[in-house]
Structure formats: C-alpha cells, structure tokens
Design a protein around this motif. Structure first.
Motif, PDB file in Angstrom:
ATOM      1  N   LEU A 160      17.948  22.481  23.193  1.00 55.42           N
ATOM      2  CA  LEU A 160      18.150  21.971  24.551  1.00 55.42           C
ATOM      3  C   LEU A 160      19.472  22.419  25.142  1.00 55.42           C
ATOM      4  O   LEU A 160      19.709  22.250  26.321  1.00 55.42           O
ATOM      5  CB  LEU A 160      18.105  20.445  24.538  1.00 55.42           C
ATOM      6  N   GLN A 161      20.342  22.975  24.308  1.00 57.82           N
ATOM      7  CA  GLN A 161      21.660  23.365  24.800  1.00 57.82           C
ATOM      8  C   GLN A 161      21.555  24.486  25.818  1.00 57.82           C
ATOM      9  O   GLN A 161      20.601  25.249  25.823  1.00 57.82           O
ATOM     10  CB  GLN A 161      22.519  23.876  23.649  1.00 57.82           C
TER      11      GLN A 161
ATOM     12  N   LEU B  73      31.229  22.342  27.742  1.00 51.52           N
ATOM     13  CA  LEU B  73      30.326  23.071  26.845  1.00 51.52           C
ATOM     14  C   LEU B  73      30.373  22.505  25.435  1.00 51.52           C
ATOM     15  O   LEU B  73      29.443  22.694  24.642  1.00 51.52           O
ATOM     16  CB  LEU B  73      30.700  24.559  26.812  1.00 51.52           C
ATOM     17  N   ASP B  74      31.470  21.811  25.110  1.00 50.93           N
ATOM     18  CA  ASP B  74      31.645  21.313  23.755  1.00 50.93           C
ATOM     19  C   ASP B  74      30.625  20.245  23.382  1.00 50.93           C
ATOM     20  O   ASP B  74      30.361  19.998  22.213  1.00 50.93           O
ATOM     21  CB  ASP B  74      33.068  20.750  23.615  1.00 50.93           C
ATOM     22  N   THR B  75      30.053  19.583  24.390  1.00 51.32           N
ATOM     23  CA  THR B  75      29.121  18.504  24.059  1.00 51.32           C
ATOM     24  C   THR B  75      27.746  19.033  23.675  1.00 51.32           C
ATOM     25  O   THR B  75      26.928  18.286  23.160  1.00 51.32           O
ATOM     26  CB  THR B  75      28.941  17.580  25.270  1.00 51.32           C
ATOM     27  N   GLY B  76      27.494  20.305  23.942  1.00 51.20           N
ATOM     28  CA  GLY B  76      26.203  20.883  23.589  1.00 51.20           C
ATOM     29  C   GLY B  76      25.050  20.293  24.380  1.00 51.20           C
ATOM     30  O   GLY B  76      23.922  20.266  23.926  1.00 51.20           O
ATOM     31  N   SER B  77      25.361  19.814  25.600  1.00 50.61           N
ATOM     32  CA  SER B  77      24.289  19.238  26.409  1.00 50.61           C
ATOM     33  C   SER B  77      23.812  20.279  27.415  1.00 50.61           C
ATOM     34  O   SER B  77      24.582  21.121  27.859  1.00 50.61           O
ATOM     35  CB  SER B  77      24.837  18.006  27.130  1.00 50.61           C
ATOM     36  N   SER B  78      22.531  20.206  27.754  1.00 49.57           N
ATOM     37  CA  SER B  78      22.033  21.200  28.710  1.00 49.57           C
ATOM     38  C   SER B  78      22.583  20.929  30.095  1.00 49.57           C
ATOM     39  O   SER B  78      22.883  21.842  30.846  1.00 49.57           O
ATOM     40  CB  SER B  78      20.524  21.200  28.729  1.00 49.57           C
TER      41      SER B  78
END
Lengths: 673, 305
Positions: free
Chosen positions: A566-567, B113-118
């Motif tokens: 999902l990233q 970007l560090d959270t790895g969320s879309s």
C-alpha cells in the motif's frame, strides 16, 4: 623529478606484484600503492598551492619533442581532489570486493587497472606535452574500461563497457584532431603551442579550435548531448568504481576544458555564452531524467550530468565575466565551478558507495523493490541522507557553498549595460533554481523510498550494517562535506590559487575580500542552523520528558489490513512530475488489461528512454547497421573467400597505379594526336 | 539589538495570525467565530500532550518537525525591518533564505515518507512538486529587485526600494500579489490546497502530517503560523519607507500583517480549491508574473524602449 620517478616505480612494482599475491594481500598492496602515489603527488600539489613552482622538462625523443612536467595551481587543485576520492574508492573497494575473494584473476586485473588508472590521472595533471597527454589519456580510458567491466559475465556490463570504450575514443578523436591541427601549424607538441597558434589566427578559428577540444572533453565530462555513455557505464561498474568515475574521471573533462580556456585565446564572451547555454540544458535535462529513473545507480548517474551542468554554469559565467571585464562575476564563476568540482566528487562518491552497500545487502538497486533499510542499516541511511542533502545544495552542507558562489556571481552581474546579458543571466538563474528544486524532488524520492517505510519486496536473506572498515571511508567524506559546509571561507582562500590563473591580480584583490566576508556570514548562518535544529530538538526532549509515548501502526484511513504494497512507490511519487514533462521525455508504459470475466494476473511496467540518446546515437546506428547489413554476404565464413578478398585487394592495389599510368599515357597520346 | 526587532515582531504576529484568518472566514460565513487566540491555545495544548508514533517510522520521523521549525526560524533571521537589517545579513542572503526553507521542506517530506503510508506519500509528492514549481517565481522576483536596486541582500534591497513612478506602483502591487500567492502555496492554503478538506486524497500538506501527534504536531502547526508571519513581514517591508520612525513603522508592520491575514481569510472564503491537476499551471503562472515584474523593472531602468 625524483618524485615522478618514485611514482612510476611504485606503480610498476605494485602492478607487477599484485598477480602473485593471494586475494587479501592484493587489496592491501593496491591500497598501499594508491596511498604512496597519492601522498607523493599531493605533496607536490600542496607545495604548488603554497607558492612553489614545479616544472621540469626533458627530451622525449624525436617523436614527442620536449616533454614538460608542470604542476600549476589548477592541476594542483585537481590532483588533491582526485587523490582524496581515489583513496576513499580503494579503501571502500577493498571491502566491496571481499565477496569476490575466490576469483583471483579478476581481482588482479581490477587492482592492476585501478593503479594504472590512478597513475594515468596523475599523468594527465602533470604533463604539458600534447602527445604525452594523449598517451596517458588513452591509458586512463582503457584502464577505466577494464575497471567498469569487473562483472564481465553479465551481458549488460559488457554492453555498457563497450559503449563507454567507443565513446571515450570518439572523445580521443576530437582531442587528437585538435592536437594534429595545432602541431601541424606550429610543429610542436608543448601546451603553449596552442596559445601560440591561437594568437596567430583570427577569433573565429580559435573558437573552432576550442570547440574541437571542447567536444572531446565534453564527452568525458558528460555534457548534454555527449552524455549518453554515462547512465550506462555508471550502473554497470562496481560501486567504488562508479564513485570514482562520477567523482573523478568525468572531472578530467572539466580539467581539460579549463586548461583549454587558459591556453586558447579567443573571444571569451562567446565561449562563455556557449558553455552557459549547454550547461543549463545539461543541468535541467540531467535532473529531469534522474527523477524518472527507478534504478538507484542510474539515478545517481543522471545526477552527475546535472552537476556537470552546474559546474559548467560556473565556468560559463566565469568566461562571460572575463569577456565583459566583470571581475566579481569572473571570480565567483570560476571559484564556484572549481569548488563544485570538489564538492561533487565528495557527495557523489559518498552516494555511490552507499548505493553499493545497499546493493551488497539486498542484491538489487531497483528502487521499487527497496524500502525500510534505515532500520537495519542506520549508518548507511544517515550517510545517504547527508549525501542527498549535500547534492540538493542545502545548507549547512558543501553543495550549498558552491551553488551559492554561482548564485552570487549571477545576481551580482544582473545589473549590467546589455539587455541580452540581463536576460541570459535571469534565464540561468531560472535554470539553476529549477535544477535545485528538481534535485530536491529527486532525492526525497531516492532517500524516502529506499530507506524509509517498510520493505516493498521480500529479501531472501538477512542483511545487516557493514563493518567499520566499510563505513570508515564514507565517514571520511562526511567530515569533508561538513567542513566545507561550515567553514567555506577557508576553502575560498585555497581556491584563490587556481582562480587567480584566470584573472589578473587587481580584479582578484577586489573580489576576494568581499567574498570571504560573505562566506564568513554563510559559515555563521550554517552553524546557526545546526544550533537551532539541535536546540529545538533538545527543547522537545526536555518538554516531553514526562509525556506518554505510544507506538501503533501507521494510520490507514480506517483500513486495517495494511500491507507494504500500500505504500507510495517511486513511480507514483514521480507521477505528478511525469505528467508535466511528458512532452519532453519519452515514457514507455506496458500495462496489461483485464478483459476476461475471471481476472488473470496482469502487470504494469514503465520506463524512460533518453530522447537525445535515441535520436543521436541509437537511430543513426540502426540506419548504419541497416546499410552495412547489405554487405554481410561478403562475410560468409569460408576461408577461400577471405583469401580471394586478399588477392583481389592486392591486385587492385597493384593495378590502380598501372591503370592510372596507362590512362595518362593514352591521354597524352590523344593530346599529341 | 535593534536588529532583533523584526524577529520579535514576527514571533508576536505569528501568535494571532491564524486566529485572524479563522475569524475573517467565520465573519464572511455569517458566524461569530472563535477568539483570535484559539489556534495558539490549541497548539499550546498539543505541546503538552503525549505522542503516538507509527511503528513503521524511524528517527527521521521524530527529528523532522524540529528541523522544519528550525529552518523557518533561521529564515526569519534574514528578514529586515525597513532600513534595519535582520540579525544575519549578507550579499545574496535571500539565496540562503530560500535554501534553508528548502531544507525544512526536505525534512518534512521525508518525515511523511517515513510512515510508509500511501496517503502521506501522496502528500509528500505534491508538496515536493509545488515547492519546486514555486521556487523560480521567488528567485526571479528577487532577481528583479536586485536589478532594480543594484543590491543583493534583503536588507539593502528593502532599504533602497522606493516607488516613484506609475510603473513602480504596478510592480509593487504585482510583487505583493506574487508574495501573497507564494505564501499561500508554501503554506498549502486555499487555491492550491484546502486545509479543512475531509478527504485525504485531495489534501496536500494536511495529509503529510496525518501521523504526527502531540508536541510534533504542535511544532508543525506553529511553523505554519511563523511562515505566514514571515511572508507577511516581507510584504510589510514594501510599505516601510526607510525614513520613518519606529512609532510609525511598528504600527505599519502590524497593520500589514493584519491586512495580510484578512486577505488570506477572504481568499479562503471566496475561492474554491483547484483541481489537483490544475495546480501546476497555476503555480507556474506565478513565474510568469515574476517575469512581468522583471520586464517592468527593465522598462523602468530604460533598458528596453
């Protein structure tokens, strides 16, 4: 002179010794050889920068004429930066090549070529004889080729290597053309023959001569449109060689261009405008393509083109300053270019080494498959982060200092009498700003996707942070990056030497104190950023000492089956940019569509091709091959035919003069009749 | 010591800036609205709260907000006050100013970007693109002023900048317009981004800070206020004519900040957010307006015609 003999002896002994040692000793001897050569040449360079002269000449036989060995401030500057990166490259390289320990023959070849390459580069900076220069240049090109094709069992590597070899020889052709031109007219091979010749001819011819040399050196440096070998060769080479190539070898081209500027007496204004335009294009084009690359090393390779563009902008405005007699512009331009040459060699080698460490840990440099490396490799991540910040030109790192010099030259010269210049300068500012912004876009992508988040692909084996021996050369570079970033005024003083070769004393005395003052303020401001950052963080730590800290999964907008897939990916990160540049850049997409009732696995892939490469290299070569292909019937593989070709050739060779003679005879006969 | 005056004034005006913006918006929509210190009280409450960090995130996520704030504080040091230079001032300081803001932006992007969320990746990508597009406008604007005044530092430019002819007033208006829009873009406000939107897919800045909480969120929110006040101070500098005494210039400064906040509120009340794919065009338009200013300067200096 004894120094030079020492360098030759060290190189010979180490190169001959290496094949007879076991794998571990090979590396150590290579390190020793590079160290000795570096120390000797650096001592000379430092002496020269401190004001001594180094010049010897000896008779090199009737072909070479007199060979002059000379180190001036310009070559001294380049020798020092070349030595530093060579040392870090070999130190890191020995660690990098540990995996290949059982392949002794390859290692011997590699280390031997490395020493020869280093030797050849020292030679390039020492020699002031055109023919001898060409010889060491050739040695450098071939040894670099051998270094690139270390992994020669891979088809891609060989292809990239051949591409590099051919293009370096196209570069040699241009340089040779210039040399023949000069020596044909002056009968001498010494460097000063060029200035002699260019003084004796008119300006346009001098400019043409400059263009000839420029084309040769620009291929080496990687200016657009001569850059096409670079994005192939850099990713194919092992990481320490990529760092060396990007940091040092392409700088030989910059050195060549600067040297020619010192020698050729032409209209500097036109040369300046020419270099400026080509550099702005290189910079913007390089970084635009870099953003769209999904191979980490190729991305870095395109960034080399961008940085060569920035160096070129410095050289260009330096020349313009010389042309219009603006001392400050001239100083800021050349100083910015020279300092950026050093800076780029530092952060680019650091980035390539870090990329090499990533490659050795997870065996891929495809950005889309990476992610979350910061957790297991914090040191490598921090090193890459520092390199990224430096390459984006952000304070308090070194990249900012050189870009700032170029900016201050540009803004300082904006107020001049000619409208066309003002417009040229504002467009260069526009280009430089765009390069800066795009670099930031690119490196947030590179660092963010590779090191942050979680792994996008399952990596089959466990990986961990490499040992201190691998990290040490990288931290060596970081120290320099920080010192230049925080104390730029020291380096301005050092750079004064090489810059003073381009300009007269009075101009220097005016610009130097002014710039040193500014640099002291920059240094103060850069230190202040660090203090502020640490200060705020310290306050935060104090303030939240008693606060409750929890850890929980990333917020998924209510969706709780979170998966690494999902990233955001590198492709999606660059997508908004991709849409903007679609008209300029070729983007190829392959997407599968679901058109049956039961969905089957489909894939999506996109890649970017270099439009200039397609139009300038690939398409003409395709047509050439089509044309030459018509004659393949000649190469039919049977020996009898080949013997026949030989005989036919000899017959033709014999009969042509005979036929011409008889034709003349008949002609005469008719005339008499 | 007088050099710190501007810093002090910016710090003070940052306290009530977003309060005025919110108040303006509520007045236009027919509500009474909260007190102007509510946002700053919210921030104070956040600062004392605990934090929740994402399991995916690393130390980058934790240092990013601090560096973001530090970069803006650093940038504020360069802002002059009429003919009083800022705490740090040298030739070409606006280059440093722009690059130090970029440093903060770099960290806020990699923090997201560090959270790895879309979602946060999406916001990061947009933020990086917009800030890249907005940068040329600022540099060409400063280049025009450098051309106009013959100086290359904030302090000297504003000390010598004075408007005399009709063209120069037009330039002043255009420059103010460009700076207002730059401030709106940099702070992710209305025509480009709606901070009050409810859908993550349409956010820019808000979506980047979805995972920040507690002290860090407070820092980020206040950094936005500081950034607004900083741009407000630059705009105010256009109107601080050099020879004024402090009892004139301080009220002018505060008035300009107040007016700027009201303008921001008004724009937010009457302007709808653009579609995402129209944003780049809009931001690039700023560069063309800057070029217009550049042409105007050339006209005034008599270089063309």
């Amino acid at each position: 002179m004894t120094y030079c003999i020492l360098i030759i002896i060290t190189t010979l002994i180490t190169v001959l010794l290496i094949p007879f040692l076991d794998s571990k000793q090979k590396g150590n001897v290579a390190v020793l050889g590079v160290l000795i050569n570096s120390i000797i040449s650096s001592v000379i360079a430092i002496q020269v920068l401190l004001g001594q002269t180094f010049e010897y000449s000896f008779y090199g036989g009737f072909i070479f004429g007199s060979i002059i060995l000379k180190v001036d401030a310009l070559s001294a500057w380049f020798i020092l930066l070349m030595n530093f990166t060579s040392i870090t490259a070999i130190l890191y390289g020995v660690q990098y090549l540990k995996v290949y320990q059982n392949q002794r023959a390859r290692l011997s070849m590699h280390y031997g070529s490395f020493l020869l390459n280093h030797f050849a580069m020292i030679g390039i900076y020492f020699l002031h004889n055109l023919l001898a220069f060409l010889c060491v240049w050739e040695l450098m090109a071939i040894s670099a080729f051998l270094l690139v094709i270390f992994e020669h069992h891979k088809m891609e590597t060989i292809k990239a290597g051949m591409n590099y070899l051919i293009q370096s020889h196209v570069s040699v052709v241009f340089i040779m053309l210039g040399i023949i031109w000069v020596s044909f007219n002056t009968g001498s091979f010494v460097f000063s023959a060029i200035s002699q010749y260019s003084l004796s001819v008119s300006n346009p011819i001098s400019f043409l001569l400059f263009l000839c040399f420029f084309a040769g050196f620009a291929i080496k440096a990687g200016f657009v449109p001569f850059h096409t070998w670079l994005p192939h060769a850099h990713p194919a080479a092992p990481a320490h060689i990529s760092g060396l190539m990007s940091g040092v070898i392409i700088k030989l081209g910059i050195y060549g261009i600067l040297r020619m500027l010192l020698l050729i007496n032409a209209n500097f204004l036109i040369i300046g405008i020419f270099i400026l335009i080509i550099s702005v294009i290189s910079g913007v084009y390089g970084v635009m393509l870099a953003i769209l690359q999904h191979n980490l090393k190729r991305l870095l390779a395109y960034h080399s083109i961008e940085n060569i563009g920035i160096i070129g902008i410095g050289i260009g405005i330096g020349c313009i300053g010389k042309g219009i007699g603006n001392d400050f512009l001239q100083f800021a331009g050349f100083a910015g270019a020279l300092l950026h040459t050093l800076n780029h060699s530092l952060f680019k080698s650091l980035l390539f080494y870090a990329a090499g460490t990533v490659y050795q840990a997870v065996h891929t440099v495809q950005i889309e498959q990476l992610g979350g490396l910061i957790k297991k490799m914090p040191h490598t991540a921090i090193l890459f982060l520092i390199g990224s910040l430096a390459i984006c030109g952000l304070p308090p790192f070194n990249g900012f200092v050189s870009e700032f010099l170029i900016y201050s030259g540009l803004f300082g010269a904006i107020n001049n009498n000619q409208l066309s210049f003002t417009i040229l300068i504002i467009s260069s500012i526009f280009g430089l700003v765009l390069i800066g912004g795009l670099a930031l876009f690119c490196f947030t992508k590179a660092f963010g996707i590779v090191f942050l988040g979680t792994a996008r692909n399952h990596h089959p084996h466990n990986y961990e942070e490499p040992g201190t021996a691998t990290l040490f050369p990288k931290y060596m570079i970081v120290v320099f990056i920080l010192v230049i970033g925080l104390l730029p005024q020291l380096f301005i003083r050092v750079i004064n030497g090489p810059v003073s070769m381009f300009q007269d004393e009075s101009g220097l005395n005016q610009s130097l104190p002014k710039l040193i003052n500014t640099m002291q303020m920059v240094s103060l401001a850069s230190t202040a950023i660090l203090i502020f950052a640490f200060g705020v963080y310290f306050i935060k730590k104090q303030f939240t000492r008693k606060a409750v800290i929890n850890f929980s999964p990333t917020w998924g907008c209510g969706y709780d089956v979170v998966s690494p897939k999902l990233q955001y990916t590198a492709g999606s990160y660059a997508r908004s940019f991709e849409k903007l540049v679609k008209p300029i850049i070729n983007i190829h997409k392959h997407e599968g569509r679901i058109n049956t009732i039961v969905p089957h696995p489909v894939g999506f892939a996109s890649h970017v091709s270099d439009k200039i490469e397609t139009n300038l290299i690939s398409t003409p070569i395709m047509h050439l091959r089509g044309f030459v292909g018509k004659f393949t019937f000649l190469q039919n593989g049977s020996v009898q035919f080949y013997v026949l070709y030989g005989v036919v050739f000899i017959l033709i060779a014999i009969t042509i003069p005979f036929l011409i003679n008889s034709a003349f005879f008949i002609f005469e006969l008719f005339k008499q009749l | 010591m007088i050099n710190a005056l501007c810093l002090l004034l910016i710090l003070i005006s940052s306290l009530f800036f977003s309060g005025i913006v919110i108040r303006t918006k509520s007045v236009f929509s027919g509500r009474k609205g909260p007190g102007i210190f509510l946002p700053i009280k919210d921030i104070w409450r956040l600062l004392r709260k605990g934090s929740v960090y994402s399991e995916t995130s690393s130390f980058v996520f934790q240092i990013a907000p601090s560096i973001y704030l530090a970069s803006v504080l650093m940038a504020i040091l360069f802002i002059p006050f009429g003919n009083i230079p800022g705490l740090i001032s040298f030739n070409g300081d606006f280059v440093f100013f722009a690059y130090v803001l970029a440093l903060g932006k770099f960290f806020s992007i990699i923090g997201a970007l560090d959270t790895g969320s879309s979602f946060e990746g999406m916001g990061a990508s947009r933020e990086a693109l917009y800030s890249m597009l907005v940068e040329p406008a600022f540099f060409i604007l400063m280049g025009s002023f450098a051309l106009f005044t013959g100086h290359t530092s904030f302090a000297e430019i504003f000390a010598t900048l004075h408007f005399g002819s009709y063209i120069s007033y037009a330039i002043g208006v255009l420059a103010t317009f460009v700076l207002v829009i730059i401030a709106m873009v940099e702070n992710s406000r209305m025509p480009v981004d709606d901070p009050k939107t409810h859908l993550e897919l349409t956010m820019v800045h808000e979506v980047m800070i979805l995972d920040n909480s507690g002290f860090d969120l407070g820092l980020i929110l206040h950094t936005t206020n500081l950034k607004f006040a900083m741009y407000g101070a630059i705009i105010a500098n256009f109107f601080l004519t050099p020879n004024y005494e402090w009892y004139y210039s301080v009220p002018i400064f505060i008035g300009a900040q107040f007016l700027f906040a009201v303008v921001v509120g008004t724009i937010e009340s009457f302007e709808a957010r653009f579609r995402m794919n129209h944003n780049p065009q809009f931001i690039f338009m700023l560069t063309s307006i800057s070029l217009l200013i550049f042409m105007g300067v050339l006209l005034m200096l008599g270089k063309i015609i």
